[in-house]
Design an enzyme around this catalytic site. Structure first.
Site, PDB file in Angstrom:
ATOM      1  N   LYS A  11      47.195   7.267  22.149  1.00  0.00           N
ATOM      2  CA  LYS A  11      46.070   6.780  21.343  1.00  0.00           C
ATOM      3  C   LYS A  11      45.146   5.935  22.219  1.00  0.00           C
ATOM      4  CE  LYS A  11      48.494   7.974  17.252  1.00  0.00           C
ATOM      5  NZ  LYS A  11      49.786   7.852  16.636  1.00  0.00           N
ATOM      6  N   GLU A  27      55.733  -0.477  10.974  1.00  0.00           N
ATOM      7  CA  GLU A  27      54.646  -0.347  11.947  1.00  0.00           C
ATOM      8  C   GLU A  27      54.015  -1.726  12.067  1.00  0.00           C
ATOM      9  OE1 GLU A  27      51.943   2.986  11.122  1.00  0.00           O
ATOM     10  OE2 GLU A  27      53.603   4.040  10.198  1.00  0.00           O
ATOM     11  N   HIS A  83      55.461   5.753   9.291  1.00  0.00           N
ATOM     12  CA  HIS A  83      55.035   7.075   9.766  1.00  0.00           C
ATOM     13  C   HIS A  83      56.120   8.148   9.581  1.00  0.00           C
ATOM     14  CE1 HIS A  83      53.775   9.931  13.068  1.00  0.00           C
ATOM     15  NE2 HIS A  83      52.586   9.613  12.593  1.00  0.00           N
ATOM     16  N   HIS A 116      49.359   2.103  16.931  1.00  0.00           N
ATOM     17  CA  HIS A 116      47.927   1.822  16.766  1.00  0.00           C
ATOM     18  C   HIS A 116      47.532   0.446  17.281  1.00  0.00           C
ATOM     19  CE1 HIS A 116      47.444   5.500  14.494  1.00  0.00           C
ATOM     20  NE2 HIS A 116      48.667   5.230  14.050  1.00  0.00           N
ATOM     21  N   ASP A 137      56.821  -0.294  15.375  1.00  0.00           N
ATOM     22  CA  ASP A 137      56.048   0.799  15.979  1.00  0.00           C
ATOM     23  C   ASP A 137      54.607   0.330  16.177  1.00  0.00           C
ATOM     24  OD1 ASP A 137      54.527   3.073  16.497  1.00  0.00           O
ATOM     25  OD2 ASP A 137      55.703   4.367  15.183  1.00  0.00           O
ATOM     26  N   ASN A 154      41.609   8.564  17.656  1.00  0.00           N
ATOM     27  CA  ASN A 154      42.562   7.497  17.984  1.00  0.00           C
ATOM     28  C   ASN A 154      42.259   6.916  19.368  1.00  0.00           C
ATOM     29  OD1 ASN A 154      44.087   7.849  15.627  1.00  0.00           O
ATOM     30  ND2 ASN A 154      45.287   9.484  16.588  1.00  0.00           N
ATOM     31  N   SER A 183      48.956   3.047  10.050  1.00  0.00           N
ATOM     32  CA  SER A 183      47.985   4.022  10.535  1.00  0.00           C
ATOM     33  C   SER A 183      47.033   4.520   9.459  1.00  0.00           C
ATOM     34  CB  SER A 183      48.709   5.209  11.162  1.00  0.00           C
ATOM     35  OG  SER A 183      49.645   5.748  10.252  1.00  0.00           O
TER      36      SER A 183
END
Ligand SMILES: *Cc1c(COP(=O)(O)O)cnc(C)c1O
Length: 390
Positions: free
Chosen positions: A242, A178, A134, A211, A208, A46, A182
């Site tokens: 990350k 997200e 997630h 990433h 979120d 990540n 992910s």
């Protein structure tokens, strides 16, 4: 039967399903990892910008510390004796960068996601979450008193239907997604979500960016920056563990939301705050984030190439839209064996299985980082398809 027999039997079942987990015994050597003496290019990291291995950055940080060395522990929650200037400084810098009223730090993205929703959502709140959010968000929803529904992944017609039907039945609706998923590497359509917020007056948005932060947007502020949505997201959550090569998490929000969380969010109130030393490192990296544009561009080039090749060779639609490229094999055992073969060929690729992803979609999650070269990627691509044919 001894008391522990039950657990042994359950573990054996996991082994039979190829779902047994253990910690890998690995040694990190820059962008490579070593296992049993074999060196492998890390394609499961990540560390998207390659900052975790940047010696010069670490050296520069350590030199800066000579001026003032932050504490190695906070010894307490921030509400008791654990508040240090490092937190306030980073929060202020982040609020300014995002051009929003406030920012609040957390110990991890997991803490953020299990804490925010239970704090802000009561029985008169409906949580509406994307099907693929997630695990930490799912846990947050479970801990809250609020009723919830899921909409099919990135299916905004489905989401619209739910909002249309429910918006008069609740005081608030919080839509949770997200920004960059992910496991599939695809993006949420944030402008569409902002449009729903305009259409339905009681909708709030929770996004979120685990990433996306550092990787997307000209300032590296994430997908919300890239999609021009920064002012409209009520809870913009992200992590430092990350791309930003540190540890911890944040929410960017209005001041009233920050104050409310400080008063109600249990993982914030009842957990010792991050070491100020760690937060100083985060701030050091966050400040530098606008200067990583060349790394971001290189990563985008690598990603486009890998996505294109995977789509072409497997004769399927683009597997993703980002630097996370899922290589979906479906079956657990096949996925595990393919990952093992790639490891033997010098590529640290990891199988992702249920319950992390839905049953029947086991995959190798290829994640690229900015310190991989074009040559390294081409060599990997050759091996990837050799091994898929075998
Ligand atoms: C990794 C991740 C988290 C958890 O963040 P940590 O800081 O590692 O606890 C939360 N949400 C998403 C989408 C993630 O990928």
């Amino acid at each position: 039967m001894s008391k522990s027999d039950y657990f042994a039997v359950q573990l054996e079942k996991l082994r039979q399903k190829e779902q047994y987990r253990r910690f890998p015994q690995i040694v990190h050597k820059g962008k490579f990892v070593e296992q049993n003496g074999r060196s492998m290019l890390n394609l499961a990291s990540n560390d998207y910008l390659g900052l975790a291995n940047d010696d010069a950055l670490q050296q520069a940080f350590l030199e800066k510390l000579a001026e003032k060395r932050p504490h190695f522990t906070s010894s307490s929650s921030r509400l008791l004796t654990g508040n240090f200037s490092e937190y306030e400084s980073l929060e202020q810098q982040m609020a300014e960068a995002f051009q929003r009223e406030a920012c609040l730090l957390f110990n991890s993205g997991y803490h953020a996601n299990i804490g925010i929703l239970p704090a802000v959502a009561n029985k008169q709140t409906l949580i509406v979450a994307d099907k693929l959010v997630h695990a930490s968000i799912i846990d947050g929803i479970r801990l809250s008193d609020a009723p919830f529904v899921r909409y099919r992944h990135n299916d905004y017609a489905h989401l619209h239907e739910i909002l249309q039907k429910q918006h008069l039945n609740y005081e608030r609706i919080i839509v949770v997604t997200e920004s960059l998923f992910s496991m599939d590497g695809d993006f949420a359509d944030l402008p569409q979500l902002v449009e729903f917020k305009r259409q339905f007056g009681n909708v709030m948005l929770y996004v979120d960016e685990a990433h996306g932060i550092g990787v997307y947007g000209e300032q590296g502020l994430g997908v919300a920056e890239q999609m021009n949505c920064l002012p409209y997201i009520d809870f913009l959550v992200g992590t430092f563990g990350k791309a930003l090569a540190s540890m911890g998490a944040y929410v960017v929000c209005d001041q009233v939301i920050k104050d409310y969380l400080i008063n109600t969010m249990r993982p914030l109130i009842f957990s010792t705050a991050l070491p100020p030393f760690n937060v100083a490192w985060t701030e050091f990296l966050f400040e530098k984030r606008p200067h990583f544009q060349a790394k971001r561009q290189h990563l985008m080039q690598l990603s486009a190439r890998l996505r294109h090749v995977v789509a072409e060779k497997l004769n399927m639609p683009m597997p993703s839209e980002s630097h996370i490229v899922p290589f979906i094999l479906g079956d657990n055992q096949c996925t595990v064996q393919t990952a093992q073969r790639l490891q033997q060929q010098g590529y640290y690729c990891l199988p992702i299985r249920p319950p992390t992803v839905p049953v029947g979609t086991s995959r190798i999650r290829l994640s690229l980082t900015a310190d991989i070269t074009h040559d390294e990627l081409e060599q990997f691509i050759e091996q990837l398809f050799l091994c898929n044919i075998n």
